[in-house]
Design a protein around this motif. Structure first.
Motif, PDB file in Angstrom:
ATOM      1  N   ASP B  80      47.594   5.027  30.072  1.00 24.48           N
ATOM      2  CA  ASP B  80      47.318   6.436  29.786  1.00 24.48           C
ATOM      3  C   ASP B  80      46.687   7.134  30.997  1.00 24.48           C
ATOM      4  O   ASP B  80      45.968   8.108  30.860  1.00 24.48           O
ATOM      5  CB  ASP B  80      46.405   6.564  28.551  1.00 24.48           C
ATOM      6  CG  ASP B  80      46.381   7.992  28.025  1.00 24.48           C
ATOM      7  OD1 ASP B  80      47.411   8.694  28.164  1.00 24.48           O
ATOM      8  OD2 ASP B  80      45.332   8.425  27.508  1.00 24.48           O
ATOM      9  N   SER B  81      46.941   6.572  32.188  1.00 24.84           N
ATOM     10  CA  SER B  81      46.429   7.242  33.392  1.00 24.84           C
ATOM     11  C   SER B  81      47.368   8.378  33.783  1.00 24.84           C
ATOM     12  O   SER B  81      48.561   8.355  33.477  1.00 24.84           O
ATOM     13  CB  SER B  81      46.331   6.238  34.539  1.00 24.84           C
ATOM     14  OG  SER B  81      47.612   5.724  34.842  1.00 24.84           O
ATOM     15  N   SER B  82      46.816   9.363  34.482  1.00 24.42           N
ATOM     16  CA  SER B  82      47.618  10.518  34.907  1.00 24.42           C
ATOM     17  C   SER B  82      48.780  10.051  35.780  1.00 24.42           C
ATOM     18  O   SER B  82      49.877  10.616  35.731  1.00 24.42           O
ATOM     19  CB  SER B  82      46.732  11.512  35.663  1.00 24.42           C
ATOM     20  OG  SER B  82      46.034  10.863  36.717  1.00 24.42           O
ATOM     21  N   LEU B  83      48.564   8.992  36.563  1.00 25.94           N
ATOM     22  CA  LEU B  83      49.609   8.507  37.463  1.00 25.94           C
ATOM     23  C   LEU B  83      50.769   7.889  36.674  1.00 25.94           C
ATOM     24  O   LEU B  83      51.946   8.228  36.894  1.00 25.94           O
ATOM     25  CB  LEU B  83      48.998   7.486  38.428  1.00 25.94           C
ATOM     26  CG  LEU B  83      49.809   7.100  39.658  1.00 25.94           C
ATOM     27  CD1 LEU B  83      48.886   6.838  40.846  1.00 25.94           C
ATOM     28  CD2 LEU B  83      50.665   5.872  39.402  1.00 25.94           C
ATOM     29  N   VAL B  84      50.443   7.018  35.729  1.00 25.99           N
ATOM     30  CA  VAL B  84      51.504   6.347  34.964  1.00 25.99           C
ATOM     31  C   VAL B  84      52.218   7.341  34.050  1.00 25.99           C
ATOM     32  O   VAL B  84      53.461   7.371  33.990  1.00 25.99           O
ATOM     33  CB  VAL B  84      50.915   5.160  34.154  1.00 25.99           C
ATOM     34  CG1 VAL B  84      51.944   4.599  33.190  1.00 25.99           C
ATOM     35  CG2 VAL B  84      50.414   4.077  35.107  1.00 25.99           C
ATOM     36  N   VAL B  85      51.442   8.179  33.372  1.00 29.56           N
ATOM     37  CA  VAL B  85      52.054   9.177  32.481  1.00 29.56           C
ATOM     38  C   VAL B  85      52.957  10.111  33.283  1.00 29.56           C
ATOM     39  O   VAL B  85      54.084  10.430  32.878  1.00 29.56           O
ATOM     40  CB  VAL B  85      50.956   9.966  31.729  1.00 29.56           C
ATOM     41  CG1 VAL B  85      51.557  11.148  30.973  1.00 29.56           C
ATOM     42  CG2 VAL B  85      50.193   9.046  30.776  1.00 29.56           C
ATOM     43  N   GLY B  86      52.483  10.514  34.464  1.00 26.77           N
ATOM     44  CA  GLY B  86      53.263  11.429  35.307  1.00 26.77           C
ATOM     45  C   GLY B  86      54.573  10.817  35.763  1.00 26.77           C
ATOM     46  O   GLY B  86      55.634  11.452  35.702  1.00 26.77           O
ATOM     47  N   LEU B  87      54.510   9.577  36.229  1.00 20.17           N
ATOM     48  CA  LEU B  87      55.739   8.914  36.693  1.00 20.17           C
ATOM     49  C   LEU B  87      56.734   8.743  35.547  1.00 20.17           C
ATOM     50  O   LEU B  87      57.948   8.866  35.736  1.00 20.17           O
ATOM     51  CB  LEU B  87      55.402   7.553  37.319  1.00 20.17           C
ATOM     52  CG  LEU B  87      54.807   7.612  38.735  1.00 20.17           C
ATOM     53  CD1 LEU B  87      54.232   6.261  39.132  1.00 20.17           C
ATOM     54  CD2 LEU B  87      55.851   8.068  39.756  1.00 20.17           C
ATOM     55  N   LYS B  88      56.196   8.491  34.338  1.00 21.97           N
ATOM     56  CA  LYS B  88      57.099   8.336  33.185  1.00 21.97           C
ATOM     57  C   LYS B  88      57.828   9.643  32.869  1.00 21.97           C
ATOM     58  O   LYS B  88      58.996   9.630  32.460  1.00 21.97           O
ATOM     59  CB  LYS B  88      56.306   7.865  31.963  1.00 21.97           C
ATOM     60  CG  LYS B  88      56.103   6.353  31.950  1.00 21.97           C
ATOM     61  CD  LYS B  88      55.493   5.886  30.638  1.00 21.97           C
ATOM     62  CE  LYS B  88      55.264   4.384  30.677  1.00 21.97           C
ATOM     63  NZ  LYS B  88      54.142   3.984  29.795  1.00 21.97           N
ATOM     64  N   LEU B  89      57.141  10.752  33.077  1.00 22.14           N
ATOM     65  CA  LEU B  89      57.792  12.045  32.839  1.00 22.14           C
ATOM     66  C   LEU B  89      59.001  12.217  33.764  1.00 22.14           C
ATOM     67  O   LEU B  89      60.025  12.778  33.380  1.00 22.14           O
ATOM     68  CB  LEU B  89      56.801  13.196  33.070  1.00 22.14           C
ATOM     69  CG  LEU B  89      55.667  13.332  32.047  1.00 22.14           C
ATOM     70  CD1 LEU B  89      54.644  14.364  32.533  1.00 22.14           C
ATOM     71  CD2 LEU B  89      56.228  13.750  30.679  1.00 22.14           C
ATOM     72  N   ALA B 101      47.781  13.035  44.762  1.00 21.02           N
ATOM     73  CA  ALA B 101      46.865  12.759  45.870  1.00 21.02           C
ATOM     74  C   ALA B 101      46.002  11.541  45.550  1.00 21.02           C
ATOM     75  O   ALA B 101      44.997  11.290  46.197  1.00 21.02           O
ATOM     76  CB  ALA B 101      45.986  13.975  46.154  1.00 21.02           C
ATOM     77  N   GLY B 102      46.416  10.777  44.545  1.00 18.30           N
ATOM     78  CA  GLY B 102      45.643   9.617  44.106  1.00 18.30           C
ATOM     79  C   GLY B 102      45.886   8.393  44.973  1.00 18.30           C
ATOM     80  O   GLY B 102      46.428   8.489  46.076  1.00 18.30           O
ATOM     81  N   SER B 103      45.494   7.246  44.448  1.00 17.91           N
ATOM     82  CA  SER B 103      45.614   5.968  45.155  1.00 17.91           C
ATOM     83  C   SER B 103      47.018   5.727  45.689  1.00 17.91           C
ATOM     84  O   SER B 103      47.992   5.715  44.935  1.00 17.91           O
ATOM     85  CB  SER B 103      45.250   4.831  44.182  1.00 17.91           C
ATOM     86  OG  SER B 103      45.824   3.616  44.599  1.00 17.91           O
ATOM     87  N   THR B 104      47.135   5.543  47.005  1.00 18.10           N
ATOM     88  CA  THR B 104      48.451   5.291  47.601  1.00 18.10           C
ATOM     89  C   THR B 104      49.061   4.014  47.037  1.00 18.10           C
ATOM     90  O   THR B 104      50.228   3.983  46.645  1.00 18.10           O
ATOM     91  CB  THR B 104      48.340   5.151  49.133  1.00 18.10           C
ATOM     92  OG1 THR B 104      47.681   6.300  49.651  1.00 18.10           O
ATOM     93  CG2 THR B 104      49.717   5.034  49.775  1.00 18.10           C
ATOM     94  N   GLY B 105      48.249   2.963  46.994  1.00 19.04           N
ATOM     95  CA  GLY B 105      48.752   1.683  46.511  1.00 19.04           C
ATOM     96  C   GLY B 105      49.278   1.785  45.086  1.00 19.04           C
ATOM     97  O   GLY B 105      50.360   1.285  44.773  1.00 19.04           O
ATOM     98  N   ALA B 106      48.526   2.445  44.213  1.00 22.59           N
ATOM     99  CA  ALA B 106      48.939   2.570  42.820  1.00 22.59           C
ATOM    100  C   ALA B 106      50.194   3.437  42.706  1.00 22.59           C
ATOM    101  O   ALA B 106      51.079   3.170  41.896  1.00 22.59           O
ATOM    102  CB  ALA B 106      47.801   3.165  41.990  1.00 22.59           C
ATOM    103  N   LEU B 107      50.275   4.457  43.558  1.00 24.10           N
ATOM    104  CA  LEU B 107      51.452   5.329  43.515  1.00 24.10           C
ATOM    105  C   LEU B 107      52.702   4.555  43.940  1.00 24.10           C
ATOM    106  O   LEU B 107      53.765   4.667  43.321  1.00 24.10           O
ATOM    107  CB  LEU B 107      51.243   6.546  44.421  1.00 24.10           C
ATOM    108  CG  LEU B 107      52.356   7.594  44.371  1.00 24.10           C
ATOM    109  CD1 LEU B 107      52.489   8.199  42.986  1.00 24.10           C
ATOM    110  CD2 LEU B 107      52.122   8.688  45.408  1.00 24.10           C
ATOM    111  N   LEU B 108      52.564   3.738  44.996  1.00 26.57           N
ATOM    112  CA  LEU B 108      53.702   2.943  45.453  1.00 26.57           C
ATOM    113  C   LEU B 108      54.096   1.930  44.381  1.00 26.57           C
ATOM    114  O   LEU B 108      55.268   1.801  44.020  1.00 26.57           O
ATOM    115  CB  LEU B 108      53.373   2.224  46.767  1.00 26.57           C
ATOM    116  CG  LEU B 108      52.985   3.084  47.970  1.00 26.57           C
ATOM    117  CD1 LEU B 108      52.846   2.215  49.221  1.00 26.57           C
ATOM    118  CD2 LEU B 108      53.979   4.193  48.223  1.00 26.57           C
ATOM    119  N   ALA B 109      53.091   1.216  43.850  1.00 27.28           N
ATOM    120  CA  ALA B 109      53.377   0.202  42.836  1.00 27.28           C
ATOM    121  C   ALA B 109      53.968   0.850  41.588  1.00 27.28           C
ATOM    122  O   ALA B 109      54.983   0.385  41.051  1.00 27.28           O
ATOM    123  CB  ALA B 109      52.093  -0.560  42.493  1.00 27.28           C
ATOM    124  N   GLY B 110      53.361   1.929  41.138  1.00 29.85           N
ATOM    125  CA  GLY B 110      53.834   2.608  39.928  1.00 29.85           C
ATOM    126  C   GLY B 110      55.242   3.152  40.100  1.00 29.85           C
ATOM    127  O   GLY B 110      56.080   3.046  39.201  1.00 29.85           O
TER     128      GLY B 110
END
Lengths: 358, 358
Positions: B80-89, B101-110
């Motif tokens: 339910d993080s903004s990053l995961v929810v956003g990518l799912k959209l 503008a969040g975590s680069t690593g999490a953005l790449l992994a996600g």
């Protein structure tokens, strides 16, 4: 008094800048200089700078190696080049250090062929000093001698860099960092992770991984890296500064107000330039060969040459080669103790590194 | 009209700067924005910037992934993080691009987990635009997604970078270079020598090896490199500029004359800052995943976010993903022709790259 051999024919401004730099070094630091190059050219230059001072000896060499030539072939074929003749003077003990602004590749190849490696150092490294805001700059190894390295090479760079910072730059307990893409110890490639472990137990003042962003601040005194990345750091620092100054020059010349401001700031810019000027830092040591070799920038002016000679003299006085030999043997002793604990036998030079790789 | 999903909770200045950047992008560019984050926080911020504009939709997500968290674990656990929810959209087609503008690593992994790779791209790359004196900057790939790569990865980076430069930056026939320690084609490591050959026959506008010194001048539009070196370039450029400005600030504040000059030059410095300011360049595209992802700098202000959204919108309009898919298939066709000449069969995706390695 140190006896320094100087390649009078190397560099964009040779022999004029080299002769002038040598003459000034003799006057200011009392160095003895063996100036190697075309005798008539050197005599002509010397007349411009007040004749041949005592303390200066001319050694004739009629060939010149240009940076465009393939280094290994040039060193093999041009036996009467200022570079080859100069290195031989060091090998034969007639001079104690060699200073050249000529072809980097030829200097590295020639030093390896003629002087050989220090036992226990697998790959010599080119060190370069970079300006920082605080302190006296940081030393980077390797600035481009070896593009591909193993973890133990980085450990050897750290040892040599640390000794150089201590004895040539006068920094007590120099802080050593590993150039990496993050500060956590598992960052980077396998090379970096293994090197990190070697450095952590080396007994050096290892402060961990350092990001490139923190280098210009002077976070460490010595930073180690493979020669590919080190060369990129060298050239990018130079390019970024030049580009920024060029943009600044453009922007300071648009209105009358800009131009007046720029005029008033001339002394400030001059001070800034002095702080970051490569010429104020004396050349790049080629560490790990069995002889003192200082590479000056190809575009060196007389001040850069003079500073290179000064650094060479300091290295002679510090007994740098002997310090490195001793440091390497102590690294091995460290490993022997570890080995003895597990009952192993670790006699034999350079084994420290090879064992650590498995 | 592009529909851009924005991670409202990512970055040092989130959510304030993100909300403001999103609102301004909607007003200025007519973008539709899906703003993902904590609903009460976002509603509070929106009140400060004139209420919720039409064109903006709030999508609730109560968790936040911080840059300190291990990326893979964070993406897996914080559903339910903004990053995961956003990518799912984006994955579900409700939005056409994702800006964070969040975590680069999490953005790449996600992005890899949720959107997957484009077929034929083995390793997605983080692109970053750097300021140059002339022109509109240069695009570097990879700025840090993969520290270790193979030659065909660099070829794929070159293709994606070239398409990005063409369609997102509007550069015709973008010049592509290989970052290396010299310009001769045999320079660098085995990786670079093989990549050079692949690039030379790729059909791209490949101009050869480029030294880091020449990057800030704008010698090429696109430069490819492994992510280790690319990340060093990114951070060293930033560090060198900051350090130089800090030195300049010191030197301009020593005498009354300095201070007057500095005052007069304020507008010039402001123009210079604008020319080199990262915020003026809109974020870093993560190229090679099957969806548009723009990473903004962690310290992004509202202008940087706004520009990131603008870039995302341009990528949507240009049909960037489709362009990359087509480009990759054409690279494969090029190889098929070569193969056919020698009687080989080269059906199958991604085989181009693998075969070229032998």
């Amino acid at each position: 008094m140190a006896r320094v051999v100087v390649d009078a024919m190397g560099g964009d401004n040779a022999p004029t800048a080299v002769v002038r730099g040598a003459v000034e070094a003799i006057r200011e630091y009392g160095t003895e200089v063996l100036l190697v190059g075309s005798r008539p050219r050197l005599e002509e230059e010397l007349r411009r700078f007040g004749g041949q001072p005592s303390g200066l000896e001319l050694v004739p060499a009629e060939e010149v190696i240009s940076p465009a030539e393939p280094p290994v072939a040039a060193v093999r074929q041009k036996k009467d080049s200022s570079l080859v003749v100069g290195l031989k003077l060091v090998k034969e003990g007639r001079g104690e250090a060699f200073v050249s602004a000529g072809s980097t590749g030829a200097l590295l190849a020639g030093s390896l062929f003629l002087l050989g490696r220090i036992e226990g150092i697998d790959r010599p490294a080119l060190g370069t000093i970079f300006p920082t805001g605080r302190g006296q700059g940081y030393l980077l190894l390797d600035a481009g001698a070896n593009t591909t390295v193993r973890p133990e090479n980085l450990l050897q760079y750290a040892l040599m860099g640390s000794l150089y910072a201590q004895y040539a730059l006068g920094i007590d307990h120099p802080k050593v960092g590993l150039l990496n893409v993050g500060t956590e110890k598992n960052k980077g490639t396998e090379l970096h992770r293994t090197a990190y472990q070697l450095l952590a137990k080396s007994g050096l003042n290892f402060v961990g991984n350092v990001e490139a962003r923190d280098l210009p601040e002077g976070k460490v005194d010595v930073i180690v890296s493979d020669g590919f990345v080190g060369n990129v750091v060298l050239k990018l620092t130079e390019g970024t500064m030049l580009s920024l100054f060029s943009l600044l020059r453009e922007e300071m010349n648009r209105t009358w107000r800009d131009r007046l401001g720029a005029f008033l700031l001339l002394p400030a810019f001059r001070r800034l330039k002095k702080r970051i000027d490569y010429a104020e830092y004396g050349g790049a040591p080629f560490l790990g060969v069995d002889g003192l070799v200082i590479k000056c920038h190809g575009s060196s002016d007389h001040r850069a040459i003079k500073n290179g000679i000064k650094v060479a003299q300091e290295l002679v006085r510090a007994g740098m080669i002997q310090r490195i030999k001793q440091g390497i043997s102590e690294l091995e002793v460290g490993e022997e103790i570890d080995q003895n604990k597990t009952g192993g036998d670790s006699r034999g030079r350079g084994r420290f590194a090879r064992k650590s790789l498995n």
